[in-house]
Design a protein around this motif. Structure first.
Motif, PDB file in Angstrom:
ATOM      1  N   THR A   1       0.853  -1.189   0.000  1.00  0.00           N
ATOM      2  CA  THR A   1       0.000   0.000   0.000  1.00  0.00           C
ATOM      3  C   THR A   1       0.891   1.241   0.000  1.00  0.00           C
ATOM      4  OG1 THR A   1      -0.134   0.238   2.404  1.00  0.00           O
ATOM      5  CG2 THR A   1      -1.751  -1.226   1.360  1.00  0.00           C
ATOM      6  N   LEU A   2       0.262   2.393  -0.026  1.00  0.00           N
ATOM      7  CA  LEU A   2       0.992   3.659   0.009  1.00  0.00           C
ATOM      8  C   LEU A   2       1.230   4.159   1.427  1.00  0.00           C
ATOM      9  CD1 LEU A   2      -0.818   5.496  -2.933  1.00  0.00           C
ATOM     10  CD2 LEU A   2       1.335   4.218  -2.987  1.00  0.00           C
ATOM     11  N   VAL A   3       0.805   3.367   2.425  1.00  0.00           N
ATOM     12  CA  VAL A   3       0.949   3.767   3.824  1.00  0.00           C
ATOM     13  C   VAL A   3       1.553   2.626   4.636  1.00  0.00           C
ATOM     14  CG1 VAL A   3      -0.954   5.431   3.773  1.00  0.00           C
ATOM     15  CG2 VAL A   3      -1.411   3.054   4.337  1.00  0.00           C
ATOM     16  N   ASP A   4       2.006   2.946   5.843  1.00  0.00           N
ATOM     17  CA  ASP A   4       2.587   1.946   6.732  1.00  0.00           C
ATOM     18  C   ASP A   4       1.486   1.277   7.555  1.00  0.00           C
ATOM     19  OD1 ASP A   4       4.898   3.106   5.745  1.00  0.00           O
ATOM     20  OD2 ASP A   4       5.349   4.192   7.576  1.00  0.00           O
ATOM     21  N   VAL A   5       1.776   0.070   8.049  1.00  0.00           N
ATOM     22  CA  VAL A   5       0.836  -0.633   8.918  1.00  0.00           C
ATOM     23  C   VAL A   5       1.546  -1.080  10.189  1.00  0.00           C
ATOM     24  CG1 VAL A   5      -0.668  -1.422   7.045  1.00  0.00           C
ATOM     25  CG2 VAL A   5       1.195  -2.882   7.809  1.00  0.00           C
ATOM     26  N   VAL A   6       0.765  -1.296  11.235  1.00  0.00           N
ATOM     27  CA  VAL A   6       1.277  -1.792  12.508  1.00  0.00           C
ATOM     28  C   VAL A   6       0.529  -3.086  12.818  1.00  0.00           C
ATOM     29  CG1 VAL A   6       1.635  -1.309  14.950  1.00  0.00           C
ATOM     30  CG2 VAL A   6       1.764   0.554  13.291  1.00  0.00           C
ATOM     31  N   LEU A   7       1.268  -4.162  13.077  1.00  0.00           N
ATOM     32  CA  LEU A   7       0.693  -5.482  13.337  1.00  0.00           C
ATOM     33  C   LEU A   7       0.725  -5.801  14.825  1.00  0.00           C
ATOM     34  CD1 LEU A   7       2.699  -7.146  10.485  1.00  0.00           C
ATOM     35  CD2 LEU A   7       0.245  -6.735  10.440  1.00  0.00           C
TER      36      LEU A   7
END
Length: 110
Positions: free
Chosen positions: A69-75
């Motif tokens: 995606t164009l954004v970061d994620v937090v798992l």
């Protein structure tokens, strides 16, 4: 058509883009895909998830993720986006460390 009516239509046409722009943030999404592999070695792809809220992964959890995606994620290892977290930048991936819990939810950084 009267001059008064033409003026009213022109004003409405000028305000419409502003009204649409004001509401456009309500359904914002992370453009792209998040692909993850579950603990049962099943690949799941999520397309353009919402940038709002906590998102649950498959019940078996995820052991590997590709964030395209164009954004970061937090798992997170919990179903409610709590506890220790793993940050995955845009256009990158990560895997769980052997012997640790799979990821069960994520949030989008926006």
């Amino acid at each position: 058509m009267s001059a008064h009516r033409r003026l009213g239509l022109a004003a409405a046409a000028a305000l419409l883009p502003l009204a649409v722009a004001g509401c456009s943030g309500l359904g914002r999404s992370a453009v792209g895909t998040i692909t993850y592999e579950t603990g049962h070695e099943v690949e799941v792809t999520v397309t353009s998830p919402s940038v709002k809220g906590c998102h649950r992964l498959a019940p078996a959890g995820a052991t590997r993720i590709e964030n395209e995606t164009l954004v970061d994620v937090v798992l997170y290892p919990t179903r409610d986006c709590r506890g220790p977290s793993t940050y995955v930048p845009s256009n990158s991936g990560n895997s769980v460390v052997p012997g640790t819990l799979p990821w069960r939810s994520y949030t989008v950084v926006h």
